[in-house]
Write a protein that holds these residues in place. Structure first.
Motif, PDB file in Angstrom:
ATOM      1  N   TYR A 179       0.836  -1.208   0.000  1.00 25.65           N
ATOM      2  CA  TYR A 179       0.000   0.000   0.000  1.00 25.65           C
ATOM      3  C   TYR A 179       0.872   1.260   0.000  1.00 25.65           C
ATOM      4  O   TYR A 179       0.570   2.244  -0.685  1.00 25.65           O
ATOM      5  CB  TYR A 179      -0.916  -0.008   1.222  1.00 25.65           C
ATOM      6  N   GLN A 180       1.962   1.226   0.754  1.00 28.43           N
ATOM      7  CA  GLN A 180       2.865   2.376   0.819  1.00 28.43           C
ATOM      8  C   GLN A 180       3.623   2.581  -0.488  1.00 28.43           C
ATOM      9  O   GLN A 180       3.827   3.718  -0.932  1.00 28.43           O
ATOM     10  CB  GLN A 180       3.880   2.175   1.956  1.00 28.43           C
ATOM     11  N   GLU A 181       4.063   1.476  -1.096  1.00 32.33           N
ATOM     12  CA  GLU A 181       4.933   1.555  -2.269  1.00 32.33           C
ATOM     13  C   GLU A 181       4.177   1.725  -3.575  1.00 32.33           C
ATOM     14  O   GLU A 181       4.760   2.122  -4.585  1.00 32.33           O
ATOM     15  CB  GLU A 181       5.796   0.288  -2.344  1.00 32.33           C
ATOM     16  N   MET A 182       2.890   1.416  -3.570  1.00 35.33           N
ATOM     17  CA  MET A 182       2.094   1.466  -4.802  1.00 35.33           C
ATOM     18  C   MET A 182       2.172   2.830  -5.508  1.00 35.33           C
ATOM     19  O   MET A 182       2.413   2.887  -6.728  1.00 35.33           O
ATOM     20  CB  MET A 182       0.640   1.115  -4.468  1.00 35.33           C
ATOM     21  N   ASN A 215       3.992   5.917 -10.191  1.00 33.89           N
ATOM     22  CA  ASN A 215       4.608   7.118 -10.758  1.00 33.89           C
ATOM     23  C   ASN A 215       5.857   6.787 -11.567  1.00 33.89           C
ATOM     24  O   ASN A 215       6.215   7.518 -12.502  1.00 33.89           O
ATOM     25  CB  ASN A 215       4.959   8.110  -9.650  1.00 33.89           C
ATOM     26  N   SER A 216       6.516   5.684 -11.224  1.00 38.98           N
ATOM     27  CA  SER A 216       7.731   5.303 -11.954  1.00 38.98           C
ATOM     28  C   SER A 216       7.432   4.893 -13.391  1.00 38.98           C
ATOM     29  O   SER A 216       8.329   4.837 -14.230  1.00 38.98           O
ATOM     30  CB  SER A 216       8.448   4.158 -11.230  1.00 38.98           C
ATOM     31  N   THR A 217       6.155   4.617 -13.683  1.00 39.04           N
ATOM     32  CA  THR A 217       5.768   4.254 -15.051  1.00 39.04           C
ATOM     33  C   THR A 217       5.479   5.484 -15.897  1.00 39.04           C
ATOM     34  O   THR A 217       5.175   5.369 -17.085  1.00 39.04           O
ATOM     35  CB  THR A 217       4.504   3.368 -15.035  1.00 39.04           C
ATOM     36  N   GLY A 218       5.546   6.663 -15.274  1.00 43.57           N
ATOM     37  CA  GLY A 218       5.228   7.899 -15.978  1.00 43.57           C
ATOM     38  C   GLY A 218       3.860   8.438 -15.630  1.00 43.57           C
ATOM     39  O   GLY A 218       3.478   9.524 -16.081  1.00 43.57           O
ATOM     40  N   GLY A 219       3.104   7.679 -14.820  1.00 41.58           N
ATOM     41  CA  GLY A 219       1.784   8.136 -14.401  1.00 41.58           C
ATOM     42  C   GLY A 219       1.873   9.122 -13.250  1.00 41.58           C
ATOM     43  O   GLY A 219       2.951   9.362 -12.694  1.00 41.58           O
ATOM     44  N   ARG A 220       0.743   9.702 -12.888  1.00 40.34           N
ATOM     45  CA  ARG A 220       0.680  10.645 -11.760  1.00 40.34           C
ATOM     46  C   ARG A 220      -0.415  10.151 -10.822  1.00 40.34           C
ATOM     47  O   ARG A 220      -1.602  10.432 -11.018  1.00 40.34           O
ATOM     48  CB  ARG A 220       0.409  12.060 -12.264  1.00 40.34           C
ATOM     49  N   PHE A 221      -0.002   9.408  -9.827  1.00 39.96           N
ATOM     50  CA  PHE A 221      -0.944   8.720  -8.946  1.00 39.96           C
ATOM     51  C   PHE A 221      -1.903   9.695  -8.262  1.00 39.96           C
ATOM     52  O   PHE A 221      -3.095   9.429  -8.128  1.00 39.96           O
ATOM     53  CB  PHE A 221      -0.169   7.919  -7.888  1.00 39.96           C
ATOM     54  N   LEU A 257       8.633  -3.838  -7.429  1.00 37.98           N
ATOM     55  CA  LEU A 257       7.251  -3.407  -7.661  1.00 37.98           C
ATOM     56  C   LEU A 257       7.165  -2.399  -8.808  1.00 37.98           C
ATOM     57  O   LEU A 257       6.193  -2.400  -9.577  1.00 37.98           O
ATOM     58  CB  LEU A 257       6.652  -2.810  -6.384  1.00 37.98           C
ATOM     59  N   GLY A 258       8.172  -1.550  -8.949  1.00 35.80           N
ATOM     60  CA  GLY A 258       8.175  -0.582 -10.047  1.00 35.80           C
ATOM     61  C   GLY A 258       8.162  -1.266 -11.402  1.00 35.80           C
ATOM     62  O   GLY A 258       7.411  -0.871 -12.312  1.00 35.80           O
ATOM     63  N   ASP A 259       8.984  -2.311 -11.570  1.00 34.81           N
ATOM     64  CA  ASP A 259       9.015  -3.053 -12.835  1.00 34.81           C
ATOM     65  C   ASP A 259       7.688  -3.765 -13.086  1.00 34.81           C
ATOM     66  O   ASP A 259       7.187  -3.797 -14.216  1.00 34.81           O
ATOM     67  CB  ASP A 259      10.149  -4.080 -12.815  1.00 34.81           C
ATOM     68  N   ILE A 260       7.136  -4.346 -12.028  1.00 33.29           N
ATOM     69  CA  ILE A 260       5.859  -5.054 -12.159  1.00 33.29           C
ATOM     70  C   ILE A 260       4.749  -4.091 -12.565  1.00 33.29           C
ATOM     71  O   ILE A 260       3.870  -4.417 -13.367  1.00 33.29           O
ATOM     72  CB  ILE A 260       5.519  -5.768 -10.830  1.00 33.29           C
ATOM     73  N   MET A 261       4.811  -2.872 -12.045  1.00 30.84           N
ATOM     74  CA  MET A 261       3.766  -1.888 -12.319  1.00 30.84           C
ATOM     75  C   MET A 261       3.733  -1.480 -13.790  1.00 30.84           C
ATOM     76  O   MET A 261       2.695  -1.038 -14.291  1.00 30.84           O
ATOM     77  CB  MET A 261       3.970  -0.659 -11.428  1.00 30.84           C
ATOM     78  N   LYS A 262       4.834  -1.657 -14.503  1.00 31.59           N
ATOM     79  CA  LYS A 262       4.857  -1.305 -15.924  1.00 31.59           C
ATOM     80  C   LYS A 262       3.834  -2.123 -16.698  1.00 31.59           C
ATOM     81  O   LYS A 262       3.254  -1.643 -17.681  1.00 31.59           O
ATOM     82  CB  LYS A 262       6.257  -1.529 -16.494  1.00 31.59           C
ATOM     83  N   SER A 263       3.610  -3.361 -16.257  1.00 32.04           N
ATOM     84  CA  SER A 263       2.587  -4.199 -16.896  1.00 32.04           C
ATOM     85  C   SER A 263       1.240  -4.062 -16.192  1.00 32.04           C
ATOM     86  O   SER A 263       0.187  -4.055 -16.832  1.00 32.04           O
ATOM     87  CB  SER A 263       3.021  -5.669 -16.885  1.00 32.04           C
ATOM     88  N   PHE A 264       1.267  -3.945 -14.857  1.00 32.34           N
ATOM     89  CA  PHE A 264       0.016  -3.887 -14.101  1.00 32.34           C
ATOM     90  C   PHE A 264      -0.720  -2.568 -14.338  1.00 32.34           C
ATOM     91  O   PHE A 264      -1.943  -2.495 -14.176  1.00 32.34           O
ATOM     92  CB  PHE A 264       0.309  -4.070 -12.608  1.00 32.34           C
ATOM     93  N   TYR A 265       0.012  -1.553 -14.750  1.00 30.96           N
ATOM     94  CA  TYR A 265      -0.596  -0.251 -15.038  1.00 30.96           C
ATOM     95  C   TYR A 265      -1.732  -0.392 -16.046  1.00 30.96           C
ATOM     96  O   TYR A 265      -2.780   0.248 -15.927  1.00 30.96           O
ATOM     97  CB  TYR A 265       0.469   0.712 -15.571  1.00 30.96           C
TER      98      TYR A 265
END
Length: 452
Positions: free
Chosen positions: A323-326, A331-337, A402-410
Motif C-alpha cells: 500500500y505504501q509503495e504502490m 509514478n515510476s511508469t510515468g503516471g501521476r498517482f 514493484l516498479g518493474d511489475i507496475m509497468k505491466s500492471f498499469y
C-alpha cells in the motif's frame, strides 16, 4: 465470598433440573452479584458486552421497574464445572475451563447490573455528581472489572445501598460422574451458540470461540493481536475476516479441495470476505486438518496448514508495504498517482495511515488496487513437501521489483477506468499480478547466476 475459581451465590426461588446436563434456575439479588462479577468472566461468551442503548435500557429498568425486573429479562446464563448446594439457598459454583465456563449469555445484563451497583455504592460514598462522572468511563466489561477491583471495599461497605432488584439466573453444570462431565464439555458450546444465535453475533465470533483462529492469532505480530476484534463488540479496529483473507494467500499454495475457489476466483479475497470465512471454515472441516481439544473447541494439527499460517507473521506487514509503495511504483511508469480521481492526497494536518500498522502515507485509495498484488505474493512461496517458506525476502522483493511489475500492471488499472473497486474484482488482475511476480522472481534467479 469467592476464591479464585469458585464463588458462593444465594439463588432465590431455586429449582433444579436433572438430566444428562443439570440446571438450576432462580433469581439473584443485585447485592449478591458483587462476588459473582468479581469471580466470573466473559471468556466463554463469544461477544463482549459494551454500553449502548441496550445496557442503558436495562439499567433504567433495574431502577424504575425493580419489583418486576425478573419478569422482564432472560437474565444470565452461567456454565460451571461443579455446583454444590449449601444451606440458606446458597450454591457454590466452581469453574475449571474459562473458555467453556462462566457467563455464556447475558453479558449486557451483567454489565448493566454492574454499572448500577457501582453507581449505587459510589453515590453513597461520594455523592451523585461524582458517581455519575466516574461511571462514564465504564463502557466495557474490562473497564467494569477494573473498577470492581478498585472499588471492592466500597462495594462491601455500601452493600445495603444497592438497588433492590432480582436478576434471573440459570446455571448449567455436568451430570454425575466422568460421563456427565464429558457430556457437559461436548454440549456447552452448542448451548452457547444457540443462546447467542442472533444478528449481533458474527460468524467470526462463533468460530473464534471454537478455536478456528488460534493458529492465526499465535503467528500474528504481538503488536497487532490486541488490535483485532476477535469477539463481537471488543472494539478491535482490525477485523478477523480481513486477516482470514490474508491467510488464504499462503494457504492457496496448498492442494486442499476447500481452497479451490481461491485459485478459480482469487478476486473473492477483496470482494467477498464472507466467502473467505466460509472457505477457511470448509478447510478446517476437511479430514485430518483439526482435532478436538475440549468439547467442540478445536486446534489445527495439519503441519502444512500450520506452516502456511506461520507466514501470517509477515502478511499484514507486506500488505501495508505494498500500500505504501504502490504510488511510487505507479509514478515510476510515468503516471501521476495523485491525479487519479479515486485517490485522496493527505491535506495539511490530516494523517493518512495504512490498515494494519498505521504507518503514515501520502495517499488514501481503494484497496482494490493492491489486492491482486497481495495475492501475487503466493508466487514467492515455496512448498517443500508441505513445508511453506518464502523463496526470497518478500519485503526486499517488493521494494526492488514493484516498479518493474507496475509497468505491466498499469494497463490493468487503466483498463478498469482507474476504479479500484473494479480492479479488485477483476479476476484477470490477480492472474496477471501473480504471473508478473513469478517472472520477476525468475529474473532475479537468472541474474543471480549471471544468466540475465
Amino acid at each position: 465470598m469467592s476464591i479464585e475459581n469458585e464463588v458462593i451465590v444465594r439463588i432465590h426461588d431455586a429449582s433444579r433440573q436433572k438430566y444428562p446436563l443439570q440446571k438450576i434456575t432462580g433469581n439473584i439479588a443485585l447485592s449478591s452479584m458483587i462476588d459473582l462479577i468479581h469471580s466470573v468472566n466473559l471468556d466463554a461468551n463469544p461477544r463482549l458486552a459494551k454500553t449502548g442503548r441496550v445496557t442503558q435500557d436495562i439499567q433504567e429498568s433495574l431502577v424504575n421497574e425493580s419489583e418486576i425486573f425478573q419478569f422482564m429479562t432472560k437474565g444470565i446464563l452461567i456454565a460451571a464445572s461443579e455446583v454444590e448446594e449449601l444451606d440458606r439457598s446458597r450454591f457454590r459454583l466452581r469453574f475449571e475451563e474459562p473458555q467453556l465456563e462462566g457467563i455464556l449469555d447475558g453479558g449486557h445484563n451483567t454489565l448493566a447490573a454492574g454499572r448500577q451497583i457501582l453507581l449505587d455504592v459510589l453515590t453513597a460514598e461520594l455523592g451523585a455528581e461524582e458517581a455519575e462522572s466516574l461511571l462514564k468511563a465504564i463502557k466495557t466489561w474490562e473497564s467494569l472489572k477494573t473498577a470492581w477491583e478498585t472499588h471492592h471495599v466500597l462495594l462491601v461497605k455500601h452493600k445495603d445501598e444497592i438497588t433492590k432488584a432480582l436478576m434471573p439466573i440459570e446455571v448449567i453444570f455436568p451430570g454425575d460422574g466422568q460421563a456427565g462431565y464429558e457430556y457437559f464439555q461436548e454440549k456447552v458450546l452448542v448451548i452457547n451458540a444457540a443462546r447467542n444465535n442472533n444478528a449481533e453475533l458474527t460468524v467470526e465470533a462463533k468460530q473464534n470461540k471454537r478455536g478456528y483462529y488460534g493458529e492465526i492469532r499465535s503467528n500474528l505480530d504481538s503488536k497487532l493481536i490486541d488490535e483485532v476484534e476477535w469477539k463481537t463488540n471488543d472494539g478491535g479496529r482490525i477485523k478477523v475476516r480481513d486477516l482470514v483473507a490474508l491467510a488464504l494467500v499462503p494457504l492457496s499454495v496448498l492442494p486442499f479441495n476447500a481452497l479451490n475457489p481461491i485459485s478459480n476466483n482469487p478476486s473473492i479475497l477483496f470482494s467477498s470476505k464472507g466467502q473467505c470465512i466460509k472457505i477457511y471454515s470448509d478447510l478446517l472441516t476437511e479430514g485430518g486438518v483439526t482435532e478436538k481439544v475440549t468439547g467442540d473447541i478445536i486446534q489445527i494439527v495439519d503441519s502444512s496448514i500450520k506452516s502456511a499460517l506461520a507466514l501470517m507473521k509477515d502478511m499484514p506487514k507486506l500488505f501495508d508495504l505494498i500500500y505504501q509503495e504502490m504510488p511510487k511504483a505507479y509514478n515510476s511508469t510515468g503516471g501521476r498517482f495523485g491525479k487519479i480521481d479515486h485517490v485522496l492526497m493527505a491535506s495539511d494536518g490530516k494523517k493518512l495511515r495504512t490498515r494494519y500498522y498505521r504507518n503514515p502515507v501520502e495517499y488514501s485509495y481503494g484497496e482494490g488496487y493492491i489486492y491482486p498484488l497481495v495475492y501475487a505474493l503466493s508466487a514467492l512461496i515455496k512448498n517443500d513437501d508441505g513445508k511453506l517458506s518464502w523463496k526470497t525476502d518478500p519485503e526486499k522483493f517488493i521494494r526492488s521489483r514493484l516498479g518493474d511489475i507496475m509497468k505491466s500492471f498499469y494497463s490493468m488499472i487503466q483498463g478498469q477506468n482507474f476504479d479500484p473497486a473494479k480492479v479488485g474484482k477483476a479476476g484477470g488482475a490477480y492472474n496477471l499480478a501473480r504471473d508478473m511476480f513469478a517472472a520477476a522472481y525468475k529474473d532475479e534467479i537468472l541474474k543471480l547466476h549471471g544468466l540475465a
